[in-house]
Scaffold this motif. Sequence first.
Motif, mmCIF file in Angstrom:
data_model
loop_
_atom_site.group_PDB
_atom_site.id
_atom_site.type_symbol
_atom_site.label_atom_id
_atom_site.label_comp_id
_atom_site.label_asym_id
_atom_site.label_seq_id
_atom_site.Cartn_x
_atom_site.Cartn_y
_atom_site.Cartn_z
ATOM 1 N N GLY A 176 5.844 5.148 -10.561
ATOM 2 C CA GLY A 176 7.275 5.320 -10.822
ATOM 3 C C GLY A 176 7.674 6.734 -11.175
ATOM 4 N N ILE A 177 6.691 7.630 -11.369
ATOM 5 C CA ILE A 177 7.010 9.030 -11.680
ATOM 6 C C ILE A 177 7.875 9.634 -10.580
ATOM 7 N N ASP A 178 7.522 9.329 -9.322
ATOM 8 C CA ASP A 178 8.302 9.844 -8.194
ATOM 9 C C ASP A 178 9.764 9.435 -8.308
ATOM 10 N N LEU A 181 17.826 2.275 -11.178
ATOM 11 C CA LEU A 181 16.633 1.559 -11.613
ATOM 12 C C LEU A 181 16.796 0.050 -11.449
ATOM 13 N N SER A 182 18.020 -0.455 -11.561
ATOM 14 C CA SER A 182 18.250 -1.876 -11.284
ATOM 15 C C SER A 182 17.963 -2.192 -9.826
ATOM 16 N N LEU A 183 18.368 -1.298 -8.921
ATOM 17 C CA LEU A 183 18.057 -1.483 -7.507
ATOM 18 C C LEU A 183 16.550 -1.456 -7.262
ATOM 19 N N ALA A 184 15.851 -0.568 -7.983
ATOM 20 C CA ALA A 184 14.395 -0.508 -7.840
ATOM 21 C C ALA A 184 13.761 -1.838 -8.235
ATOM 22 N N ALA A 189 5.964 -9.358 -13.814
ATOM 23 C CA ALA A 189 5.978 -8.886 -15.198
ATOM 24 C C ALA A 189 5.593 -7.404 -15.268
ATOM 25 N N ALA A 190 4.579 -7.008 -14.496
ATOM 26 C CA ALA A 190 4.146 -5.608 -14.507
ATOM 27 C C ALA A 190 5.227 -4.699 -13.942
ATOM 28 N N VAL A 191 5.888 -5.132 -12.873
ATOM 29 C CA VAL A 191 6.970 -4.342 -12.278
ATOM 30 C C VAL A 191 8.126 -4.200 -13.262
ATOM 31 N N ALA A 192 8.474 -5.287 -13.974
ATOM 32 C CA ALA A 192 9.563 -5.235 -14.949
ATOM 33 C C ALA A 192 9.231 -4.259 -16.082
ATOM 34 N N VAL A 193 7.988 -4.266 -16.560
ATOM 35 C CA VAL A 193 7.578 -3.343 -17.610
ATOM 36 C C VAL A 193 7.669 -1.897 -17.116
ATOM 37 N N ALA A 194 7.219 -1.658 -15.886
ATOM 38 C CA ALA A 194 7.266 -0.309 -15.329
ATOM 39 C C ALA A 194 8.703 0.189 -15.197
ATOM 40 N N ILE A 195 9.608 -0.689 -14.746
ATOM 41 C CA ILE A 195 11.023 -0.296 -14.622
ATOM 42 C C ILE A 195 11.602 0.019 -15.993
ATOM 43 N N VAL A 238 9.982 1.193 -18.626
ATOM 44 C CA VAL A 238 9.451 2.494 -19.026
ATOM 45 C C VAL A 238 10.164 3.612 -18.267
ATOM 46 N N MET A 239 10.405 3.396 -16.963
ATOM 47 C CA MET A 239 11.120 4.384 -16.163
ATOM 48 C C MET A 239 12.528 4.602 -16.702
#
Length: 260
Positions: free
Chosen positions: A27-29, A54-57, A162-168, A170-171
Amino acid sequence: MSLADFLTDPHVWASFLALSAMEIVLGIDNVVFISVMVSRMPAGQRLMARRIGLSLALIFRVIMLAFIAWFVHMTTPIFTIGEFGFSWRDLILLAGGLFLLVKGTREIHEGIEGENGENGGNVVVQSLGAAIVQIAIIDLVFSVDSIITAVGMADHIEVMIAAVAVAILVMYLASEPVAAFIERHPTTKMLALSFLLLIGAALVADAFHFHIPRGYIYFAMAFSAAVEIVNVLALRRRRRAREKAKKAKPAKKTKPAAKG
């Protein structure tokens, strides 16, 4: 597997933590791109643009995970040119890479010549609609790599979501400090744009099956960012030293006027 067994399975938690960390790194990119996009928007619209982007992501990633059985087949070649077989994934990465190269080049040109160009006009302010469209395009591209990574690292779709939601999340928390830092230090924006060019070139290379290990790219980005931080700290120290010197410098005494 029951819910209790699922939540107490150490393998599930291990895959969740590993995948969350990987998604955050990937998600850094996205954070860099969104920070650059909102930097030329009116101040009142920047927070909204970050939230929508980020909601779209998150939406793109969840939709792709919902159709994961179909998504896996996106790596199947649909046509070949010479020795290269191109799949839908390759075409998306190629389009996204070219978009980043074009966008990064135009932003660099605007940053260098926008204020003092031939027309002498000011830098064009990015509209909310244009920013959302561009963020949505690059979110879709970044989602492809993100979900392919998730499919390879986890067996349960619940863990992936769950992992994607956590990453978003943090982003989202990181996007505002990054955007504020770029706004305070204009030289870092040029560095961020060079990162976009680097990522765009890597996506184009991936589309032609020439994979550049992401570790090399992220190391180069981290090293460049560290050098820029050192430069910013050194500049800040020089400014403080000049301010102290000005305050410590005694005022010149005025000579009394000569009596006529």
